[in-house]
Every structure is written in structure tokens, then in C-alpha cells.
Design a protein around this motif. Structure first.
Motif, mmCIF file in Angstrom:
data_model
loop_
_atom_site.group_PDB
_atom_site.id
_atom_site.type_symbol
_atom_site.label_atom_id
_atom_site.label_comp_id
_atom_site.label_asym_id
_atom_site.label_seq_id
_atom_site.Cartn_x
_atom_site.Cartn_y
_atom_site.Cartn_z
ATOM 1 N N MET A 1 0.842 -1.157 0.000
ATOM 2 C CA MET A 1 0.000 0.000 0.000
ATOM 3 C C MET A 1 0.898 1.233 0.000
ATOM 4 N N LYS A 2 0.624 2.149 -0.940
ATOM 5 C CA LYS A 2 1.452 3.338 -1.081
ATOM 6 C C LYS A 2 0.559 4.567 -1.186
ATOM 7 N N GLU A 3 0.945 5.619 -0.484
ATOM 8 C CA GLU A 3 0.251 6.910 -0.557
ATOM 9 C C GLU A 3 1.262 7.961 -0.994
ATOM 10 N N GLU A 4 0.828 8.898 -1.826
ATOM 11 C CA GLU A 4 1.703 9.966 -2.306
ATOM 12 C C GLU A 4 0.982 11.295 -2.272
ATOM 13 N N THR A 5 1.749 12.348 -2.008
ATOM 14 C CA THR A 5 1.239 13.717 -2.110
ATOM 15 C C THR A 5 2.278 14.540 -2.872
ATOM 16 N N THR A 6 1.838 15.678 -3.393
ATOM 17 C CA THR A 6 2.729 16.564 -4.141
ATOM 18 C C THR A 6 2.479 17.996 -3.697
ATOM 19 N N LEU A 7 3.575 18.732 -3.473
ATOM 20 C CA LEU A 7 3.514 20.135 -3.067
ATOM 21 C C LEU A 7 4.375 20.958 -4.008
ATOM 22 N N ASP A 8 3.947 22.153 -4.356
ATOM 23 C CA ASP A 8 4.766 23.087 -5.123
ATOM 24 C C ASP A 8 5.082 24.278 -4.239
ATOM 25 N N PHE A 9 6.325 24.775 -4.325
ATOM 26 C CA PHE A 9 6.700 25.947 -3.530
ATOM 27 C C PHE A 9 7.790 26.719 -4.246
ATOM 28 N N HIS A 101 7.624 15.708 -3.869
ATOM 29 C CA HIS A 101 6.835 14.476 -3.863
ATOM 30 C C HIS A 101 7.089 13.782 -2.530
ATOM 31 N N HIS A 102 6.045 13.580 -1.756
ATOM 32 C CA HIS A 102 6.136 12.921 -0.455
ATOM 33 C C HIS A 102 5.414 11.583 -0.594
ATOM 34 N N SER A 103 6.085 10.487 -0.261
ATOM 35 C CA SER A 103 5.436 9.181 -0.357
ATOM 36 C C SER A 103 5.696 8.357 0.899
ATOM 37 N N GLY A 111 2.398 -5.878 5.799
ATOM 38 C CA GLY A 111 2.296 -4.511 5.304
ATOM 39 C C GLY A 111 1.046 -4.215 4.510
ATOM 40 N N ALA A 112 0.646 -5.125 3.626
ATOM 41 C CA ALA A 112 -0.550 -4.891 2.808
ATOM 42 C C ALA A 112 -1.792 -4.789 3.690
ATOM 43 N N LEU A 113 -1.919 -5.676 4.669
ATOM 44 C CA LEU A 113 -3.078 -5.656 5.570
ATOM 45 C C LEU A 113 -3.070 -4.399 6.437
#
Length: 166
Positions: A1-9, A101-103, A111-113
Motif C-alpha cells: 500500500m502506497k500513498e503519495e502527495t505533491t507540493l509546489d513551492f 513528492h512525499h510518499s 504490510g498490505a493488511l
């Protein structure tokens, strides 16, 4: 399971990387981590997680497994093969500054569960972490000497008014 976010600055990649690689400095801005160590590839250090809004603490080992100045910093926590948390920040230059990019990824047999069970909370925590980091970036961009704008200075004082001009 993977989560990602993106920020611009609007800040240089080197400046953003220096803030992310200052692991002891996380205590000033990060809502969850307190890290005791220096950012060096392969370094093992203690990380304390503040749980339940800081009411509880859990300390574990973390290993810096990715470190490329000024593009990438990442670490891994947990028991390899069973349950590991892999987190990283990648910094990409763009026209007006950087894209961050933050992941966060859960791996291993469990891990999957665990990832599926934690997905909603993990998204909320990542949003809080990203908001806290953006607040740090905003504070840093307003500090004297770190301004992105050039300031005008008068080389000569403006001419004084004399009686003939009145």
C-alpha cells in the motif's frame, strides 16, 4: 500500500533539501517525528513517534536508505520482510521553484493488511505533515537574508527642498 502527495513551492531545491535533511530540526515542525541523528546514507538512528496527539510515544529504529543532495531523502522503519514503513521526499525543480513528492509505503507480509487498515489515517497524517512542512517553508521564505526578492536601496538621499521651490 502506497500513498503519495505533491507540493509546489517557490524556493530553491537546495534550501528545501536542507530543511528536509535537518532531521533534528523535525522537532520544530513535524507533528509526529522526533529524530535523533544526522542524515547520512546507511545511518541508523532512533525516531520517536508522537501518537494520539502527543499523549503516547513509541521509539523505533530508522535507516536512511536514500540520500541524494539536493533531490532525495528517504528512510525505512520496521522489520524487513514482515512490516516496514518506507517514507521519502523527492525534490524536483520546476519553473517557479520546486515540486516536492512525499510518499509513504507499507511493505512486507503484514504490510498490505496494515496499510489497508491504516489508509484513511495515513492520508490524514500525511496532509498534516505536508501542511506543517509548507508552514515551515513559508516561515523560512520570510526570514531576513532568505528573501526571494531584491530590495531597492537609495544610493543617495533624495534632494532636499529649498526655499526657491516653494
Amino acid at each position: 500500500m502506497k500513498e503519495e502527495t505533491t507540493l509546489d513551492f517557490n524556493m530553491s531545491a537546495l534550501r528545501v533539501w536542507s530543511l528536509l535533511s535537518d532531521l533534528k530540526g523535525y522537532a520544530r515542525w513535524h507533528p509526529v517525528y522526533r529524530i535523533a541523528g544526522e542524515a547520512e546514507r546507511g545511518a541508523q538512528m532512533d525516531v520517536t513517534w508522537l501518537l494520539f496527539k502527543g499523549d503516547r510515544r513509541m521509539t523505533t529504529q530508522m535507516v536512511i536508505n536514500r540520500l541524494v543532495k539536493p533531490q532525495l531523502i528517504g528512510w525505512q522503519m520496521g522489520v524487513r520482510g514482515f512490516l516496514t514503513f518506507d517514507e521519502r521526499y523527492e525534490i524536483e525543480p520546476i519553473a517557479n521553484g520546486v515540486r516536492i513528492h512525499h510518499s509513504f509505503e507499507c511493505r512486507g507480509v503484514v504490510g498490505a493488511l496494515v496499510g489497508r487498515l491504516m489508509r484513511k489515517g495515513l492520508r490524514r497524517t500525511m496532509r498534516q505533515q505536508d501542511a506543517a512542512f509548507l508552514a515551515l517553508l513559508r516561515r523560512q521564505s520570510r526570514l531576513p537574508g532568505h528573501s526571494m526578492r531584491q530590495r531597492r536601496r537609495h544610493l543617495k538621499p533624495p534632494p532636499g527642498r529649498d526655499a526657491a521651490n516653494d
